[in-house]
Structure formats: structure tokens, C-alpha cells
Enzyme design. Structure first.
Site, PDB file in Angstrom:
ATOM      1  N   GLU A 245      -9.651  -1.980   5.029  1.00 33.77           N
ATOM      2  CA  GLU A 245     -10.276  -1.633   6.300  1.00 33.77           C
ATOM      3  C   GLU A 245     -11.568  -2.429   6.501  1.00 33.77           C
ATOM      4  O   GLU A 245     -12.144  -2.941   5.536  1.00 33.77           O
ATOM      5  CB  GLU A 245     -10.611  -0.127   6.296  1.00 33.77           C
TER       6      GLU A 245
ATOM      7  N   ASN B  49      -7.557  -2.846  14.078  1.00 37.47           N
ATOM      8  CA  ASN B  49      -8.968  -3.078  13.721  1.00 37.47           C
ATOM      9  C   ASN B  49      -9.105  -4.269  12.777  1.00 37.47           C
ATOM     10  O   ASN B  49     -10.153  -4.490  12.200  1.00 37.47           O
ATOM     11  CB  ASN B  49      -9.570  -1.811  13.084  1.00 37.47           C
TER      12      ASN B  49
ATOM     13  N   ASP C 128       0.812  -1.215   0.000  1.00 41.65           N
ATOM     14  CA  ASP C 128       0.000   0.000   0.000  1.00 41.65           C
ATOM     15  C   ASP C 128       0.848   1.269   0.000  1.00 41.65           C
ATOM     16  O   ASP C 128       2.060   1.233   0.208  1.00 41.65           O
ATOM     17  CB  ASP C 128      -0.962  -0.003   1.208  1.00 41.65           C
TER      18      ASP C 128
ATOM     19  N   HIS D   9      -7.278  -4.744   9.982  1.00 39.99           N
ATOM     20  CA  HIS D   9      -6.966  -4.504   8.574  1.00 39.99           C
ATOM     21  C   HIS D   9      -5.678  -5.211   8.161  1.00 39.99           C
ATOM     22  O   HIS D   9      -4.796  -5.463   8.973  1.00 39.99           O
ATOM     23  CB  HIS D   9      -6.939  -3.011   8.233  1.00 39.99           C
TER      24      HIS D   9
HETATM   25  C1  F6R Z   1       1.498  -1.509   6.130  1.00 35.95           C
HETATM   26  C2  F6R Z   1       0.236  -2.167   6.252  1.00 35.95           C
HETATM   27  C3  F6R Z   1      -0.575  -2.155   7.484  1.00 35.95           C
HETATM   28  C4  F6R Z   1       0.225  -2.534   8.734  1.00 35.95           C
HETATM   29  C5  F6R Z   1      -0.665  -2.511   9.973  1.00 35.95           C
HETATM   30  C6  F6R Z   1       0.109  -2.835  11.228  1.00 35.95           C
HETATM   31  O1  F6R Z   1       2.030  -1.657   4.821  1.00 35.95           O
HETATM   32  O2  F6R Z   1      -0.161  -2.698   5.275  1.00 35.95           O
HETATM   33  O3  F6R Z   1      -1.627  -3.074   7.318  1.00 35.95           O
HETATM   34  O4  F6R Z   1       0.790  -3.795   8.559  1.00 35.95           O
HETATM   35  O5  F6R Z   1      -1.269  -1.268  10.102  1.00 35.95           O
HETATM   36  O6  F6R Z   1       0.984  -1.776  11.479  1.00 35.95           O
HETATM   37  P1  F6R Z   1       2.074  -1.877  12.641  1.00 35.95           P
HETATM   38  O7  F6R Z   1       3.054  -2.924  12.209  1.00 35.95           O
HETATM   39  O8  F6R Z   1       2.697  -0.509  12.670  1.00 35.95           O
HETATM   40  O9  F6R Z   1       1.365  -2.245  13.891  1.00 35.95           O
END
Ligand code: F6R
Length: 243
Positions: free
Chosen positions: A143, A136, A67, A138
Site C-alpha cells: 500500500e 491507489n 498475497d 498498490h
Molecule cells: C491481488 C493483488 C492486488 C490487485 C489489485 C487490483 O492479488 O495483488 O494488488 O491486483 O487490487 O485488483 P483488481 O484487478 O480487482 O482491480
């Protein structure tokens, strides 16, 4: 699904890096699906150490990231392209031309998504997908919602994601409100998936995602349907998780 529980973040990161290394050694021209966020940083650091020791060669590897924020340029230090360059690509011998992140500067949403799906298709899909897990539920920026989105799409980030990511920005108002993300279908088509989780803050969502009902309200729950998922975490994240 296989679960690997390590004592702490350092050892969970080493385990994830071991799986990525094995993939690169077994198939030197593999396609890695990569994630940003704080969780995979330890695994990337470990890969860099092994590369510096001469144990790994990324010269034929291709990578496709999950992303990118819409509206952030690659030079913006909060963009995911910048993150990947500084946390991994600048320190290994991957050819940057072989690394892909959605084009956050493409204003035409349909074109940005179409182009990215074409990149994924032209590479024959992903051999090993690395995922973090949002609080959440995702994955990528898929989302919680009413459906599992299939291909690359533009999302409005939820309040929970915006506030979780605000720690990386000067203020919450600077967090972009939209992002381009790979879809659930592309993620699910990866041959192998490694989900890395760390810390007590992920304990609840890990349990919901991997033992609860499969629902687009918890996007990661769809991973229960994939035949080759490894959940790698530390004790803090996996304490309540049945093993
Ligand atoms: C990042 C991504 C997000 C993160 C998720 C967890 O490329 O795709 O889905 O993997 O938000 O983020 P952290 O590792 O910061 O807890």
C-alpha cells in the site's frame, strides 16, 4: 517498458495469456508469480481454454502468489487460495503442491513472512510476475506509504483498498483488515513483469504510476525502474497513456 493496448478486456486478457503461455512453453519448469483480483480472471480463463485444447502443459510449473488475507483459511471462499483454485488451478494440470500462497492462518506474522520469503528464495525467484494495479497504486498489497517494503510483510489495508474489495464480501465489515504480501524487492527481482489493467477506473492511476514520479506513495511507480515490464491494457484504461 512496452505497452500493449487492446481494444477491450477480452483482447487484453488474450494478450496477457499469450505472454504467460510463451513463458510456459519456453521454460516448462518456470516459476509464475500470480495475482488475484478481477483483472487477471480473463487471462486465466484463456489459459484454461488453451490447456483444454492441449496447447499448454502446466505439470512442471510452480506458482507463487502475491498475497493473502490474514485470518482467512484456504477453504474460505474469499481467500486468495480459494480464488486461485477456482479460477485456475482446479482447471489445469498444475500440481497443487507446487502452488504457493501466503499462509493466511499463520498467526505469527514474522514466521508467515519469513516462511514465504524462503519459498521465493528456494525457487530461485520468479520468472514472470503477473500484476494487477490497485486504484491507489498498490501492487500486491504493498500500500502507499513512506518506504518501499522489501520482503514479505503484514500490511494494514487502507480504507481505499478495503472499500474497493468490499464488493467481494457480504458487507464491508467482513473485509479483513490485514494481509500478507510479497514485498517490492521480490516483485522487482522477477525477470519479467506483466501488468494488466482494464477499465476507465484505472486510467488515472496508470498514468500516475508509469509517467509520474517514482515514490512509495504510488508503489507501482517503482516498476519504472524494472528493465522488462509489459503493460497490457484495454483502451478504456490506456486512453490517456502516451504510447
Ligand atoms: C491481488 C493483488 C492486488 C490487485 C489489485 C487490483 O492479488 O495483488 O494488488 O491486483 O487490487 O485488483 P483488481 O484487478 O480487482 O482491480
Amino acid at each position: 517498458m512496452r505497452v500493449y493496448c487492446a481494444s477491450d478486456y477480452y483482447h487484453a486478457s488474450r494478450a496477457a495469456a499469450n505472454i504467460i503461455s510463451a513463458q510456459v512453453i519456453m521454460k516448462p519448469d518456470c516459476v509464475l508469480g500470480l495475482a488475484t483480483g478481477s483483472t487477471p480472471i480473463g487471462a486465466y480463463e484463456q489459459l484454461i481454454r488453451w490447456y483444454e485444447k492441449g496447447d499448454l502443459d502446466f505439470s512442471r510449473v510452480h506458482s507463487i502468489n502475491l498475497d493473502e488475507y490474514r485470518g482467512l483459511s484456504p477453504e474460505n471462499d474469499q481467500s486468495y487460495r480459494y480464488f486461485m483454485n477456482t479460477h485456475l488451478f482446479d482447471s489445469i494440470n498444475i500440481d497443487k503442491k507446487n502452488t504457493f500462497v501466503p499462509n493466511g492462518m499463520e498467526e505469527d506474522k514474522e514466521k508467515a513472512c519469513r516462511d514465504y520469503d524462503e519459498i521465493i528464495r528456494a525457487h530461485g525467484g520468479i520468472d514472470l510476475q503477473i500484476l494487477g494495479l490497485g486504484q491507489n497504486g498498490h501492487i500486491g498489497f504493498n500500500e502507499p506509504g513512506g518506504v518501499f517494503a522489501k520482503g514479505t510483510h503484514c500490511v494494514q489495508l487502507t480504507e481505499s483498498t478495503i472499500s474497493a474489495n468490499a464488493r467481494f464480501f457480504a458487507s464491508i465489515d467482513e473485509v479483513p483488515k490485514e494481509a500478507y504480501t510479497m514485498g517490492i524487492k521480490s516483485i522487482m527481482q522477477a525477470k519479467k513483469i506483466v501488468v494488466i489493467v482494464s477499465g476507465e477506473g484505472k486510467r488515472e492511476i496508470v498514468k500516475r504510476a508509469f509517467t509520474g514520479p517514482i515514490t512509495p506513495q504510488v508503489p507501482a511507480s517503482v516498476l519504472q525502474l524494472h528493465s522488462d515490464v509489459i503493460l497490457v491494457g484495454d483502451e478504456a484504461a490506456l486512453e490517456d497513456f502516451p504510447r
